[in-house]
Design a protein around this motif. Structure first.
Motif, PDB file in Angstrom:
ATOM      1  N   MET A  92      28.567  20.674  50.515  1.00  0.00           N
ATOM      2  CA  MET A  92      29.890  20.211  50.857  1.00  0.00           C
ATOM      3  C   MET A  92      30.934  21.163  50.306  1.00  0.00           C
ATOM      4  N   LEU A  93      30.821  21.497  49.040  1.00  0.00           N
ATOM      5  CA  LEU A  93      31.833  22.349  48.413  1.00  0.00           C
ATOM      6  C   LEU A  93      31.844  23.748  49.009  1.00  0.00           C
ATOM      7  N   THR A  94      30.682  24.345  49.116  1.00  0.00           N
ATOM      8  CA  THR A  94      30.641  25.713  49.621  1.00  0.00           C
ATOM      9  C   THR A  94      30.987  25.780  51.105  1.00  0.00           C
ATOM     10  N   ASP A  95      30.616  24.768  51.886  1.00  0.00           N
ATOM     11  CA  ASP A  95      30.997  24.748  53.303  1.00  0.00           C
ATOM     12  C   ASP A  95      32.508  24.743  53.472  1.00  0.00           C
ATOM     13  N   TRP A  96      33.202  24.130  52.551  1.00  0.00           N
ATOM     14  CA  TRP A  96      34.665  24.062  52.589  1.00  0.00           C
ATOM     15  C   TRP A  96      35.292  25.307  51.967  1.00  0.00           C
ATOM     16  N   ALA A  97      34.770  25.736  50.820  1.00  0.00           N
ATOM     17  CA  ALA A  97      35.414  26.792  50.041  1.00  0.00           C
ATOM     18  C   ALA A  97      35.135  28.208  50.557  1.00  0.00           C
ATOM     19  N   TYR A  98      33.903  28.522  50.879  1.00  0.00           N
ATOM     20  CA  TYR A  98      33.547  29.898  51.217  1.00  0.00           C
ATOM     21  C   TYR A  98      34.290  30.449  52.428  1.00  0.00           C
ATOM     22  N   PRO A  99      34.437  29.701  53.527  1.00  0.00           N
ATOM     23  CA  PRO A  99      35.187  30.253  54.658  1.00  0.00           C
ATOM     24  C   PRO A  99      36.650  30.579  54.318  1.00  0.00           C
ATOM     25  N   ALA A 100      37.184  29.926  53.290  1.00  0.00           N
ATOM     26  CA  ALA A 100      38.570  30.173  52.875  1.00  0.00           C
ATOM     27  C   ALA A 100      38.644  31.296  51.833  1.00  0.00           C
ATOM     28  N   GLY A 101      37.508  31.943  51.533  1.00  0.00           N
ATOM     29  CA  GLY A 101      37.483  33.023  50.560  1.00  0.00           C
ATOM     30  C   GLY A 101      37.438  32.550  49.119  1.00  0.00           C
ATOM     31  N   ALA A 102      37.109  31.297  48.898  1.00  0.00           N
ATOM     32  CA  ALA A 102      37.089  30.722  47.552  1.00  0.00           C
ATOM     33  C   ALA A 102      35.728  30.921  46.891  1.00  0.00           C
ATOM     34  N   ILE A 103      35.711  30.684  45.585  1.00  0.00           N
ATOM     35  CA  ILE A 103      34.504  30.838  44.782  1.00  0.00           C
ATOM     36  C   ILE A 103      34.219  29.519  44.068  1.00  0.00           C
ATOM     37  N   HIS A 104      32.994  29.052  44.209  1.00  0.00           N
ATOM     38  CA  HIS A 104      32.561  27.821  43.535  1.00  0.00           C
ATOM     39  C   HIS A 104      32.257  28.182  42.090  1.00  0.00           C
ATOM     40  N   ARG A 105      33.068  27.717  41.158  1.00  0.00           N
ATOM     41  CA  ARG A 105      32.939  28.112  39.755  1.00  0.00           C
ATOM     42  C   ARG A 105      32.142  27.140  38.898  1.00  0.00           C
ATOM     43  N   ARG A 106      32.227  25.844  39.195  1.00  0.00           N
ATOM     44  CA  ARG A 106      31.561  24.880  38.309  1.00  0.00           C
ATOM     45  C   ARG A 106      31.283  23.597  39.075  1.00  0.00           C
ATOM     46  N   LEU A 107      30.142  22.993  38.772  1.00  0.00           N
ATOM     47  CA  LEU A 107      29.801  21.668  39.297  1.00  0.00           C
ATOM     48  C   LEU A 107      29.027  20.941  38.223  1.00  0.00           C
ATOM     49  N   GLU A 108      29.551  19.814  37.798  1.00  0.00           N
ATOM     50  CA  GLU A 108      28.869  18.966  36.823  1.00  0.00           C
ATOM     51  C   GLU A 108      28.662  17.607  37.479  1.00  0.00           C
ATOM     52  N   THR A 109      27.423  17.158  37.525  1.00  0.00           N
ATOM     53  CA  THR A 109      27.139  15.857  38.134  1.00  0.00           C
ATOM     54  C   THR A 109      26.295  15.012  37.199  1.00  0.00           C
ATOM     55  N   ARG A 110      26.416  13.734  37.401  1.00  0.00           N
ATOM     56  CA  ARG A 110      25.586  12.767  36.683  1.00  0.00           C
ATOM     57  C   ARG A 110      24.998  11.843  37.737  1.00  0.00           C
ATOM     58  N   TRP A 111      23.690  11.894  37.862  1.00  0.00           N
ATOM     59  CA  TRP A 111      23.010  11.028  38.815  1.00  0.00           C
ATOM     60  C   TRP A 111      22.798   9.678  38.143  1.00  0.00           C
ATOM     61  N   VAL A 112      23.361   8.630  38.747  1.00  0.00           N
ATOM     62  CA  VAL A 112      23.342   7.300  38.133  1.00  0.00           C
ATOM     63  C   VAL A 112      22.303   6.371  38.756  1.00  0.00           C
ATOM     64  N   LYS A 113      21.751   6.755  39.906  1.00  0.00           N
ATOM     65  CA  LYS A 113      20.695   5.991  40.571  1.00  0.00           C
ATOM     66  C   LYS A 113      19.724   6.974  41.206  1.00  0.00           C
ATOM     67  N   PRO A 114      18.477   6.616  41.313  1.00  0.00           N
ATOM     68  CA  PRO A 114      17.525   7.526  41.963  1.00  0.00           C
ATOM     69  C   PRO A 114      17.797   7.651  43.462  1.00  0.00           C
ATOM     70  N   VAL A 115      17.500   8.819  43.990  1.00  0.00           N
ATOM     71  CA  VAL A 115      17.518   9.070  45.437  1.00  0.00           C
ATOM     72  C   VAL A 115      16.075   9.323  45.832  1.00  0.00           C
ATOM     73  N   LYS A 116      15.617   8.565  46.825  1.00  0.00           N
ATOM     74  CA  LYS A 116      14.205   8.613  47.210  1.00  0.00           C
ATOM     75  C   LYS A 116      14.047   9.346  48.545  1.00  0.00           C
ATOM     76  N   PRO A 117      12.845   9.884  48.814  1.00  0.00           N
ATOM     77  CA  PRO A 117      12.610  10.496  50.127  1.00  0.00           C
ATOM     78  C   PRO A 117      12.954   9.512  51.246  1.00  0.00           C
ATOM     79  N   GLY A 118      13.670   9.993  52.237  1.00  0.00           N
ATOM     80  CA  GLY A 118      14.089   9.148  53.343  1.00  0.00           C
ATOM     81  C   GLY A 118      15.498   8.605  53.192  1.00  0.00           C
ATOM     82  N   ASP A 119      16.044   8.640  51.974  1.00  0.00           N
ATOM     83  CA  ASP A 119      17.429   8.205  51.768  1.00  0.00           C
ATOM     84  C   ASP A 119      18.386   9.175  52.453  1.00  0.00           C
ATOM     85  N   THR A 120      19.510   8.662  52.859  1.00  0.00           N
ATOM     86  CA  THR A 120      20.590   9.476  53.401  1.00  0.00           C
ATOM     87  C   THR A 120      21.716   9.434  52.393  1.00  0.00           C
TER      88      THR A 120
END
Length: 73
Positions: A1-29
């Protein structure tokens, strides 16, 4: 999501910090979203701080975080 938005505009993705609060299972969207939290202009760049959230197919929040994108002048 970030790079699809930023890269075409010449931007640089500098940092991403995430906290996964629930599991994501195969087949989830998952759906990421981002809201611009703040902007800052410096001599050489423009910086954007983004609140990031990921939800699953049931609308449950599975991850939250923060990203930083740089738009060089």
């Amino acid at each position: 999501m970030l790079t699809d938005w930023a890269y075409p505009a010449g931007a640089i993705h500098r940092r991403l910090e995430t906290r996964w609060v629930k599991p994501v299972k195969p087949g989830d969207t998952i759906q990421p979203t981002g809201i611009i939290k703040s902007k800052q202009v410096t001599k050489n760049s423009r910086w954007v701080l983004i609140d990031v959230m990921v939800r699953n197919q049931a609308g449950e929040r599975v991850a939250t975080g923060e990203a930083m994108i740089e738009f060089p002048n």
